[in-house]
Each structure stands twice: as structure tokens, then as C-alpha cells.
Design an enzyme around this catalytic site. Structure first.
Site, PDB file in Angstrom:
ATOM      1  N   ARG A   1      24.968 -20.128 -15.658  1.00  0.00           N
ATOM      2  CA  ARG A   1      23.478 -19.550 -14.950  1.00  0.00           C
ATOM      3  C   ARG A   1      22.749 -18.712 -14.899  1.00  0.00           C
ATOM      4  O   ARG A   1      23.582 -17.978 -14.365  1.00  0.00           O
ATOM      5  CB  ARG A   1      23.874 -21.075 -13.125  1.00  0.00           C
TER       6      ARG A   1
ATOM      7  N   ASP B   1      19.451 -16.924  -3.335  1.00  0.00           N
ATOM      8  CA  ASP B   1      19.923 -16.552  -5.296  1.00  0.00           C
ATOM      9  C   ASP B   1      20.276 -15.277  -5.522  1.00  0.00           C
ATOM     10  O   ASP B   1      21.171 -14.674  -6.412  1.00  0.00           O
ATOM     11  CB  ASP B   1      20.426 -17.399  -5.548  1.00  0.00           C
TER      12      ASP B   1
HETATM   13  C1  LIG Z   1      24.110 -19.311  -0.083  1.00  0.00           C
HETATM   14  S1  LIG Z   1      22.950 -19.284  -1.571  1.00  0.00           S
HETATM   15  C2  LIG Z   1      23.139 -21.415  -1.521  1.00  0.00           C
HETATM   16  C3  LIG Z   1      21.522 -21.359  -2.867  1.00  0.00           C
HETATM   17  O1  LIG Z   1      22.162 -21.820  -4.064  1.00  0.00           O
HETATM   18  C4  LIG Z   1      21.219 -22.962  -3.931  1.00  0.00           C
HETATM   19  O2  LIG Z   1      21.324 -23.584  -5.406  1.00  0.00           O
HETATM   20  P1  LIG Z   1      22.043 -24.251  -6.349  1.00  0.00           P
HETATM   21  O3  LIG Z   1      22.315 -25.382  -5.493  1.00  0.00           O
HETATM   22  O4  LIG Z   1      21.173 -24.609  -7.899  1.00  0.00           O
HETATM   23  O5  LIG Z   1      22.975 -23.271  -6.734  1.00  0.00           O
HETATM   24  C5  LIG Z   1      20.241 -23.074  -3.485  1.00  0.00           C
HETATM   25  O6  LIG Z   1      19.201 -21.737  -3.795  1.00  0.00           O
HETATM   26  C6  LIG Z   1      20.497 -22.272  -2.054  1.00  0.00           C
HETATM   27  O7  LIG Z   1      19.777 -22.110  -1.379  1.00  0.00           O
END
Ligand SMILES: CSC[C@H]1O[C@H](OP(=O)(O)O)[C@H](O)[C@@H]1O
Length: 341
Positions: free
Chosen positions: A89, A235
Site C-alpha cells: 500500500r 496516513d
Molecule cells: C490512525 S490512521 C487510520 C487511517 O487509515 C485509514 O485508511 P485504511 O482504512 O485504508 O487503512 C484511514 O485513512 C484512517 O484515517
């Protein structure tokens, strides 16, 4: 109490498979790098800090499983495993940060045995520090919330996105722990519904008042005066933008229009100093996540879908960045040179 999102048990990485929530809570026992890479790609393990921990433990797993007897060959094998994880990712900076932190410990150890030991020690430190960091972020952010706070959040920046406690939800947990009254409006967060499936599950389990809305309802509630502030995770934070789940930018614009504070909660390991928005790859995911819902086709065959997993919010829309060392307030130019801890 919610189990830890990801942890090491001996030579096994144990993590919650978040794709099964809220219906089933299942722990995956992983001893295989490719299985871990698949879990990251499928968002079984997700959330920037949790990706940092997964990357760190993935490098440690490769190190302890290596049967190489030549140091250079050992280092090459561990580096190759790290590269396979790094490519899973692209947007969350924490994944590479966790990988690099343990890889540096292995490379600096000087021998294979010392490298294996340093890898496990380093990865355990990444996981342990994350919990401490989230609690400090929570305490720093809780101070910003009013006594009776109606908080909107997006996606899941909770315990499930970290080792435990969470960043944005860590702020909410710390505020509740400190005696404030907090009610949460969780955006469902299309297409993978991290808000509906994960944030609502976490908060309901701890009896923190939460309601789920469609992402499109957020602006209307702001206009009706039902939201006191927005708190989201991140992120990656560059010198000019916050990268977070797709839809975050929309909430930031609407919050600014309605004079509502828009906070980002993130550890220093999410900062990417010296880089700007145009330097960052925004993950695009598959058509299937948008073109079907619960296994039922929603988009006609032959019609294209665009499925960005993240967007970028210019820092001038951010009221404050809540970190473990305090709250950064605008202007962010120049962005303080925050060191990765
Ligand atoms: C505490 S950071 C969490 C952050 O990650 C999520 O993305 P994903 O579910 O695609 O990993 C989302 O952006 C959250 O804010």
C-alpha cells in the site's frame, strides 16, 4: 475490551481480520510474509499506525525465519521480504517507516544472530511505543474538546488502526476517560465502510454514544449545527497536506464553510517532512469495491469506476494537528521539522 489489533506471540504475528467485522471477531495467526502482504492488501490489517507495526513485524518474521548462514545472503533475503511488504500500500507513510526502522536494526547488528534479535526487539518497540503514543495523542486532543462534544469522524482511526487506543478515537476515548460527555457521528466511509463496520463497533463495545451516517449527510448536519468539531486520522502528513481516507477533504471544506474546527490526530511517524502533496502516490483500488455492494452489482457492466482510497487536504483547512508531543497550530509554514520517533 477490544483485543490488540496486531501483536507478536513467539514467532507468530497475530492480528484481527478486520474484513470480518462487525459480524465476526477472528484472530489470524500468521507466520508467512506473503500471507501478511495479502492481509495488508485486503485491509485485514489496516490503518497507518497498524501498518507500521505490521511492516515492522513482517521484517522481523523474515529475519527469524531465515536459514541463511552467510550474512550478506541473510541481509539480502530480509531486504527482499521488506520490499515485498513495502509495495502492498503506497500512501500510508507508516508502513515504510516501520519496515525501515527494523531493517536498519538488522543491518546494523553485525551478525545473523544479532540481526534476528534486533529485529524482534525493534518490532516489539514499534508496537509498544504505538500504544504510549496514542494515549499521549488522546490526552493532547481531549483538551481541545468542549465539555459536551459532538464529534464527527471519518473512516476508522481507532484502536483497530493502531496497536490499541487509536488516534482520532484515542482523542475521544481520552476525553470520555477525563469526564467529558462525547457523542460521535461516524461517517460510514464508502466503499469499504470502515466507519460503519469498525468505528461504530469499537465505540459501541465501549458504550461511547455513536451514530452512523452516510458520508453525504455530514455537511447537512454541520449546517444544522449538530457538529461541534471534526477529528480524523491521517496516513501521511507532508509539508502542505494531510493524506487520509477519501472523503476527508470534503469534510474539511464543509467544516471550514461552517466555522467548525477540523482536527487531525496523528503520531510523528505519520509526518513526511520535506515532501509535498505532488510527491505522494494516492492508492487507487479496484473497480469491484465501488461497482458492487454486499455482493450485488450496483454499477452497470461497461461503466467505469474511479476508486481513490485517499485524498489530500491542504493544511490551510486544518485547525490543528494533534500529536504525541502537542498540538500543532497554523500557520504550518514552515512545518516544524518533526523527527520520526
Ligand atoms: C490512525 S490512521 C487510520 C487511517 O487509515 C485509514 O485508511 P485504511 O482504512 O485504508 O487503512 C484511514 O485513512 C484512517 O484515517
Amino acid at each position: 475490551m477490544i483485543p490488540r489489533t496486531i501483536e507478536r506471540v513467539g514467532g507468530t504475528i497475530c492480528f484481527i481480520d478486520q474484513t470480518l467485522l462487525p459480524q465476526r471477531l477472528e484472530i489470524v495467526e500468521c507466520t508467512d510474509i506473503e500471507r501478511l502482504a495479502r492481509a495488508i492488501r485486503r485491509l485485514e490489517v489496516r490503518g497507518a499506525p497498524a501498518l507500521g507495526i505490521a511492516g515492522a513485524y513482517g521484517v522481523a518474521l523474515a529475519a527469524i525465519q531465515s536459514e541463511e548462514e552467510d550474512l550478506d545472503a541473510f541481509l539480502a533475503e530480509v531486504s527482499a521480504a521488506a520490499a515485498s511488504l513495502r509495495g502492498t500500500r503506497p500512501t500510508a507513510v507508516n508502513l515504510g517507516w516501520g519496515i525501515d526502522r527494523v531493517l536498519a536494526a538488522v543491518r546494523g547488528a553485525g551478525s545473523i544472530e544479532a540481526g534476528k534479535e534486533a529485529a524482534v526487539k525493534g518490532a516489539d518497540a514499534v508496537a509498544r511505543e504505538d500504544e504510549e503514543t496514542c494515549r499521549r495523542i488522546g490526552a493532547n486532543g481531549a483538551a481541545l474538546l468542549p465539555e459536551n462534544a459532538r464529534v464527527l469522524t471519518h473512516c476508522n482511526a481507532g484502536a483497530l488502526a493502531c496497536a490499541t487506543w487509536g488516534t482520532a478515537l484515542g482523542v475521544i476515548r481520552s476525553a470520555v476517560e477525563g469526564g467529558k460527555t462525547v457523542s460521535v457521528t461516524a461517517c460510514e466511509t464508502r466503499p469499504l465502510l470502515q466507519g460503519a463496520r469498525l468505528t461504530a463497533w469499537e465505540l459501541a463495545a465501549e458504550k461511547i454514544p455513536v451514530r452512523v451516517i452516510t458520508d453525504a449527510t455530514a455537511a447537512f448536519l454541520m449546517r444544522r449545527g449538530e457538529i461541534d468539531c471534526v477529528v480524523v486520522g491521517a496516513d501521511r502528513i507532508t509539508d502542505d497536506a494531510v493524506f487520509n481516507k477519501i472523503g476527508t477533504y470534503m469534510h474539511a471544506v464543509c467544516a471550514r464553510h461552517h466555522g467548525i474546527p477540523f482536527y487531525v490526530a496523528a503520531p510523528l511517524s505519520t509526518f513526511d517532512p520535506g515532501r509535498s502533496e505532488t510527491d505522494v502516490t494516492i492508492e487507487e483500488r479496484g473497480r469491484d469495491e465501488v461497482a458492487a455492494f454486499n455482493g450485488k452489482q450496483t454499477v452497470p457492466d461497461g461503466v467505469g469506476c474511479t476508486n481513490y482510497a485517499f485524498d489530500a487536504t491542504p493544511l490551510d483547512l486544518v485547525s490543528g494537528i494533534i500529536t504525541e508531543i502537542g498540538v500543532l497550530l497554523p500557520p504550518y509554514d514552515p512545518m516544524p521539522r518533526l523527527r520520526h520517533i
